[in-house]
Design a protein around this motif. Structure first.
Motif, PDB file in Angstrom:
ATOM      1  N   UNK A  93       2.610  10.730  -0.345  1.00  0.00           N
ATOM      2  CA  UNK A  93       3.016  10.229  -1.842  1.00  0.00           C
ATOM      3  C   UNK A  93       2.601   8.521  -1.758  1.00  0.00           C
ATOM      4  N   UNK A  94       2.866   7.948  -0.426  1.00  0.00           N
ATOM      5  CA  UNK A  94       2.559   6.696  -0.554  1.00  0.00           C
ATOM      6  C   UNK A  94       0.952   6.266  -0.494  1.00  0.00           C
ATOM      7  N   UNK A  95       0.060   7.219   0.196  1.00  0.00           N
ATOM      8  CA  UNK A  95      -1.182   6.977   0.220  1.00  0.00           C
ATOM      9  C   UNK A  95      -1.659   7.024  -1.354  1.00  0.00           C
ATOM     10  N   UNK A  96      -1.231   8.082  -1.893  1.00  0.00           N
ATOM     11  CA  UNK A  96      -1.630   8.234  -3.166  1.00  0.00           C
ATOM     12  C   UNK A  96      -1.258   7.337  -4.235  1.00  0.00           C
ATOM     13  N   UNK A  97      -0.411   6.898  -4.018  1.00  0.00           N
ATOM     14  CA  UNK A  97       0.216   5.785  -4.905  1.00  0.00           C
ATOM     15  C   UNK A  97      -0.818   4.320  -4.670  1.00  0.00           C
ATOM     16  N   UNK A  98      -0.909   4.024  -3.369  1.00  0.00           N
ATOM     17  CA  UNK A  98      -1.621   2.845  -2.787  1.00  0.00           C
ATOM     18  C   UNK A  98      -2.992   3.009  -3.252  1.00  0.00           C
ATOM     19  N   UNK A  99      -3.506   4.100  -3.171  1.00  0.00           N
ATOM     20  CA  UNK A  99      -4.958   4.451  -3.747  1.00  0.00           C
ATOM     21  C   UNK A  99      -5.230   4.177  -5.026  1.00  0.00           C
ATOM     22  N   UNK A 100      -4.317   4.890  -5.986  1.00  0.00           N
ATOM     23  CA  UNK A 100      -4.305   4.601  -7.308  1.00  0.00           C
ATOM     24  C   UNK A 100      -4.021   3.239  -7.689  1.00  0.00           C
ATOM     25  N   UNK A 101      -3.142   2.641  -6.949  1.00  0.00           N
ATOM     26  CA  UNK A 101      -2.951   1.168  -7.361  1.00  0.00           C
ATOM     27  C   UNK A 101      -4.312   0.272  -6.943  1.00  0.00           C
ATOM     28  N   UNK A 102      -4.891   0.619  -5.759  1.00  0.00           N
ATOM     29  CA  UNK A 102      -6.237  -0.304  -5.705  1.00  0.00           C
ATOM     30  C   UNK A 102      -7.306   0.163  -6.619  1.00  0.00           C
ATOM     31  N   UNK A 103      -7.429   1.343  -6.896  1.00  0.00           N
ATOM     32  CA  UNK A 103      -8.583   1.781  -7.837  1.00  0.00           C
ATOM     33  C   UNK A 103      -8.311   1.073  -9.166  1.00  0.00           C
ATOM     34  N   UNK A 105      -7.093  -1.621  -9.970  1.00  0.00           N
ATOM     35  CA  UNK A 105      -7.497  -3.034  -9.731  1.00  0.00           C
ATOM     36  C   UNK A 105      -8.827  -3.463  -9.826  1.00  0.00           C
ATOM     37  N   UNK A 106      -9.850  -2.399  -9.457  1.00  0.00           N
ATOM     38  CA  UNK A 106     -11.033  -2.749  -9.354  1.00  0.00           C
ATOM     39  C   UNK A 106     -11.871  -2.486 -10.825  1.00  0.00           C
ATOM     40  N   UNK A 107     -12.665  -2.881 -10.816  1.00  0.00           N
ATOM     41  CA  UNK A 107     -13.863  -3.046 -12.179  1.00  0.00           C
ATOM     42  C   UNK A 107     -14.459  -1.580 -12.399  1.00  0.00           C
ATOM     43  N   UNK A 108     -13.657  -0.573 -12.737  1.00  0.00           N
ATOM     44  CA  UNK A 108     -14.031   0.652 -12.757  1.00  0.00           C
ATOM     45  C   UNK A 108     -14.262   1.036 -14.054  1.00  0.00           C
ATOM     46  N   UNK A 111     -14.123   6.449 -17.109  1.00  0.00           N
ATOM     47  CA  UNK A 111     -14.537   7.779 -16.499  1.00  0.00           C
ATOM     48  C   UNK A 111     -14.260   7.921 -14.993  1.00  0.00           C
ATOM     49  N   UNK A 112     -14.624   6.900 -14.459  1.00  0.00           N
ATOM     50  CA  UNK A 112     -14.222   6.835 -12.888  1.00  0.00           C
ATOM     51  C   UNK A 112     -12.874   6.738 -12.538  1.00  0.00           C
ATOM     52  N   UNK A 113     -12.229   5.901 -13.397  1.00  0.00           N
ATOM     53  CA  UNK A 113     -10.699   5.949 -13.067  1.00  0.00           C
ATOM     54  C   UNK A 113     -10.122   7.367 -13.258  1.00  0.00           C
ATOM     55  N   UNK A 176     -20.786  -1.519  -7.963  1.00  0.00           N
ATOM     56  CA  UNK A 176     -19.471  -1.667  -8.657  1.00  0.00           C
ATOM     57  C   UNK A 176     -18.533  -2.120  -7.640  1.00  0.00           C
ATOM     58  N   UNK A 177     -18.460  -1.557  -6.503  1.00  0.00           N
ATOM     59  CA  UNK A 177     -17.438  -2.105  -5.563  1.00  0.00           C
ATOM     60  C   UNK A 177     -18.370  -2.653  -4.324  1.00  0.00           C
ATOM     61  N   UNK A 178     -17.821  -3.448  -3.784  1.00  0.00           N
ATOM     62  CA  UNK A 178     -18.046  -4.201  -2.329  1.00  0.00           C
ATOM     63  C   UNK A 178     -17.791  -3.369  -1.017  1.00  0.00           C
ATOM     64  N   UNK A 179     -18.352  -3.858  -0.185  1.00  0.00           N
ATOM     65  CA  UNK A 179     -18.158  -3.005   1.320  1.00  0.00           C
ATOM     66  C   UNK A 179     -16.767  -3.251   1.605  1.00  0.00           C
ATOM     67  N   UNK A 180     -16.019  -4.286   1.472  1.00  0.00           N
ATOM     68  CA  UNK A 180     -14.723  -4.637   1.822  1.00  0.00           C
ATOM     69  C   UNK A 180     -13.751  -4.006   1.052  1.00  0.00           C
ATOM     70  N   UNK A 181     -14.127  -3.636  -0.333  1.00  0.00           N
ATOM     71  CA  UNK A 181     -13.493  -2.822  -1.057  1.00  0.00           C
ATOM     72  C   UNK A 181     -13.494  -1.338  -0.753  1.00  0.00           C
ATOM     73  N   UNK A 182     -14.602  -0.785  -0.456  1.00  0.00           N
ATOM     74  CA  UNK A 182     -14.856   0.419   0.032  1.00  0.00           C
ATOM     75  C   UNK A 182     -13.873   0.839   1.314  1.00  0.00           C
ATOM     76  N   UNK A 183     -14.095  -0.378   2.192  1.00  0.00           N
ATOM     77  CA  UNK A 183     -13.143  -0.043   3.362  1.00  0.00           C
ATOM     78  C   UNK A 183     -11.673   0.184   3.269  1.00  0.00           C
ATOM     79  N   UNK A 184     -11.166  -0.844   2.082  1.00  0.00           N
ATOM     80  CA  UNK A 184      -9.624  -0.825   1.863  1.00  0.00           C
ATOM     81  C   UNK A 184      -9.580   0.832   1.297  1.00  0.00           C
ATOM     82  N   UNK A 185     -10.117   1.170   0.545  1.00  0.00           N
ATOM     83  CA  UNK A 185      -9.863   2.714   0.158  1.00  0.00           C
ATOM     84  C   UNK A 185     -10.032   3.824   0.998  1.00  0.00           C
TER      85      UNK A 185
END
Length: 288
Positions: A93-103, A105-108, A111-113, A176-185
């Motif tokens: 539940x927590x990982x799903x919410x965290x991943x959704x919140x991070x996505x 905030x990205x410039x996606x 369709x990607x969202x 579209x996303x940077x390496x640092x953002x990829x590591x966070x996701x």
């Protein structure tokens, strides 16, 4: 999973839910009562003054203490498995919410969202059905291409994570996303795989067969011969004592068996349907 008020003593004492062990064991209680009555009749009729049999109650008291220790260990082990399963679903539940919140905030693109919104929800539903060994694809929100892809896979939840990784790699290559953002996701997606792996370990590793077999035989022999030691003191009242002891000991074993695999359809199993729906609702609101 049964929802109840733990402070309502009267309701719980007199309730006879279908998961109540009294409803499960009523036939066995009759059998043990008949067996105990037969043993009591034989002892009263043919061995009325046998002091050796009467003094056995000390031995049976010690054996009963040993059984109680075994059942405490058995119940604690089963509850640890149940609670670990609940913690893993809480992590999902927590990982799903965290991943959704991070996505979010990205410039996606929209369709990607929507893709990640579907896949995060799909992972929760697929994990629930996978652990219950039920059909999976029918309950997922997939495109025709995704259905064709997942139809070829043996492990649907992991394959859904693979689809999300593929989309992230495409976005990273496109800048579209940077390496640092990829590591966070990546941290949250790894949490998905860790969660399903831990739950599979719980489901696929029951208590060792020899241990379970020994406990069942031990309980049956102990309760089946219990009247021998107590007929001299209690007469036919030893039958009632035997039935009560049998009910308590076997009930503990049944409860342990029910909760040691917390992902099934038993009344006391985890509410994975409810949790997966909660994840789906949360993700839809975050990425709406």
């Amino acid at each position: 999973m049964i929802k109840y008020n733990p402070k309502s003593w009267v309701t719980m004492i007199f309730a006879l839910h279908k998961s109540d062990t009294l409803r499960i064991l009523w036939k066995e209680l009759i059998y043990i009562a008949l067996l105990s009555t037969g043993i009591a009749w034989v002892e009263i009729t043919y061995f009325p003054e046998n002091r050796v049999l009467t003094n056995l109650n000390i031995v049976y008291s010690l054996v009963g203490f040993v059984i109680s220790l075994l059942l405490v260990f058995r119940t604690n082990t089963a509850y640890d498995r149940w609670w670990e399963g609940r913690k893993k679903w809480g992590e999902l539940v927590n990982d799903s919410r965290n991943l959704a919140v991070k996505i979010k905030t990205l410039n996606l693109s929209r369709e990607d969202q929507l893709f990640f919104s579907r896949m995060i929800s799909n992972f929760a539903v697929a994990s629930k059905d996978h652990l219950k060994k039920e059909a999976i694809l029918n309950n997922l929100n997939l495109t025709t291409e995704e259905i064709a892809r997942l139809n070829q896979e043996e492990h649907i939840p992991v394959s859904i994570v693979e689809l999300m990784y593929e989309r992230l790699n495409q976005l990273k290559k496109a800048g579209v996303i940077q390496w640092e953002e990829y590591l966070v996701l990546d941290k949250n997606l790894n949490g998905f795989i860790d969660m399903i792996g831990a739950c599979e370990r719980i489901r696929n590793t029951p208590i060792p067969y020899s241990y379970s077999l020994f406990i069942k035989k031990f309980i049956f022999i102990y309760t089946g011969t219990l009247p021998i030691a107590f007929v001299g003191l209690l007469g036919y009242f030893s039958v009632a004592v035997t039935v009560l002891v049998f009910y308590v000991l076997v009930s503990m074993e049944i409860l342990a068996e029910e909760i040691e695999d917390p992902f099934g359809l038993d009344d006391n199993d985890l509410p994975t349907d409810e949790l997966s729906e909660r994840i789906k609702s949360n993700i839809s609101k975050i990425l709406r």
